[in-house]
Write an enzyme that holds these catalytic residues in place. Structure first.
Site, PDB file in Angstrom:
ATOM      1  N   VAL A  52       0.808  -1.227   0.000  1.00 48.41           N
ATOM      2  CA  VAL A  52       0.000   0.000   0.000  1.00 48.41           C
ATOM      3  C   VAL A  52       0.839   1.274   0.000  1.00 48.41           C
ATOM      4  CG1 VAL A  52      -2.022  -1.052   1.077  1.00 48.41           C
ATOM      5  CG2 VAL A  52      -0.209  -0.098   2.526  1.00 48.41           C
ATOM      6  N   TYR A  53       2.149   1.167   0.138  1.00 42.22           N
ATOM      7  CA  TYR A  53       2.972   2.372   0.129  1.00 42.22           C
ATOM      8  C   TYR A  53       2.909   3.023  -1.253  1.00 42.22           C
ATOM      9  CZ  TYR A  53       5.132   0.873   4.568  1.00 42.22           C
ATOM     10  OH  TYR A  53       5.379   0.500   5.873  1.00 42.22           O
ATOM     11  N   GLY A  54       2.469   4.276  -1.262  1.00 44.76           N
ATOM     12  CA  GLY A  54       2.334   4.969  -2.541  1.00 44.76           C
ATOM     13  C   GLY A  54       1.336   4.313  -3.474  1.00 44.76           C
ATOM     14  N   GLY A  55       0.375   3.582  -2.908  1.00 46.25           N
ATOM     15  CA  GLY A  55      -0.590   2.883  -3.751  1.00 46.25           C
ATOM     16  C   GLY A  55       0.057   1.831  -4.634  1.00 46.25           C
ATOM     17  N   LYS A  80       4.817  -6.173   2.793  1.00 51.79           N
ATOM     18  CA  LYS A  80       3.682  -6.476   3.665  1.00 51.79           C
ATOM     19  C   LYS A  80       2.401  -6.544   2.853  1.00 51.79           C
ATOM     20  CE  LYS A  80       5.783  -3.270   6.973  1.00 51.79           C
ATOM     21  NZ  LYS A  80       6.365  -2.397   5.926  1.00 51.79           N
TER      22      LYS A  80
END
Length: 327
Positions: A52-55, A80
């Site tokens: 989910v980091y930066g989509g 993750k």
């Protein structure tokens, strides 16, 4: 850089990890490349990201840099899964979602395996054994080498780690848990850290610099280029700008003056050398900031400095925390 075993496993990682929370959002490819190169040159191996980091852009950006900049085999790539952009359900620990998310992560990273795969958070509506089975399937298929969790409370971690240990050879032992831990946030010492130490689970501290506050940059105000001035991240920083946090930051700055070093290095060295800690995960805006953090390798805090910092930041532990026999 010194290497440490990740929990009671054979995997060794650098004792400082590189975080990629802002990659693909606030950190572009040029800055990311500079950071990864500086990290690798310093002997760093553990690079931590999430789907989910930066989509998804953080994984995609890291994938572009693997092999083109740094040999894939020189890094321990950790990612993750489990966080979802759903206002009605923040976490999805279902087997179907997790395994699909892993496949998507591998595509973005451009690799056929990750060294470490972590459940991003506990999902209260999915049976825990189903969530953990996803780890077992990922490891048995060769797509994942080691497994861990993130943001699990003490009882959640103990339950998960014990379940995995109950069938050795069939279930994958948890190598680590990633939790926020710093001089400004010592909550993991109440139950998470004792459980991790007892069960052989290594701790990877996130936000080891107190969301940037322990660097001292906010002592005289909020810099315009800081996270605290960002509309998106200001609420993330704000809880650590109170009077109690200010006293801890002042103590860190005093220690840094006495040691002829920086508050960043003092705060990072403190958490790096706490019992049970394997590798604090450091996120930086640019390579210059990261290089300052990496220079902590040569610093070991004197016992009296550690004790003073322990005292000024000591959390209140009362019944029924792990040691209440004297209360």
């Amino acid at each position: 850089m010194e290497q440490r075993h990740l929990g009671r496993t054979g995997l060794r990682v650098s004792r400082i990890g590189l975080g990629t929370l802002t990659w693909g959002r606030d950190t572009d490819e040029h800055d990311a490349a500079d950071q990864l190169k500086a990290f690798w040159d310093a002997g760093g191996t553990l690079v931590d990201t999430a789907d989910v980091y930066g989509g998804g852009e953080a994984e995609y950006l890291l994938g572009r840099l693997l092999d083109n900049l740094v040999p894939r085999q020189d890094l321990v790539v950790a990612t993750k899964a489990g966080s979802v952009p759903d206002p009605y359900r923040r976490f999805d620990g279902s087997r179907g979602h997790l395994l699909a998310a892993l496949d998507a992560s591998l595509r973005r990273l451009g690799t056929d395996y990750v060294d470490l795969w972590q459940i991003h958070a506990f999902d209260p509506v999915t049976p825990l054994d189903e969530t953990l089975q996803a780890l077992d399937l990922a490891v048995s298929s060769g797509r994942v080498r080691y497994a861990g969790v993130s943001n699990f409370s003490g009882w959640q971690l103990a339950k998960a780690a014990t379940w995995q240990l109950a069938a050795p050879g069939l279930r994958t032992r948890l190598a680590c848990t990633q939790m926020e831990y710093s001089l400004l946030q010592r909550g993991v010492e109440r139950e998470v850290l004792p459980a991790a130490l007892d069960l052989g689970v290594g701790l990877l501290p996130s936000s080891p610099l107190g969301r940037g506050v322990l660097t001292g940059k906010y002592r005289t105000g909020t810099p315009s280029d800081s996270r605290g001035a960002s509309e998106q991240l200001a609420p993330f920083v704000e809880p650590y700008l109170d009077e109690a946090a200010g006293r801890i930051v002042d103590a860190v700055a005093t220690a840094a003056d006495g040691l002829a070093t920086t508050p960043l290095q003092v705060a990072l060295a403190w958490v790096r050398d706490r019992p049970g800690v394997v590798a604090p995960v450091v996120g930086a805006r640019n390579a210059r900031q990261l290089t300052e953090a990496l220079s902590v390798e040569a610093l070991s805090l004197p016992d009296e400095i550690c004790q003073a910092l322990d005292d000024v930041s000591a959390p209140v532990h009362r019944y029924p925390d792990q040691d209440w026999s004297t209360l």
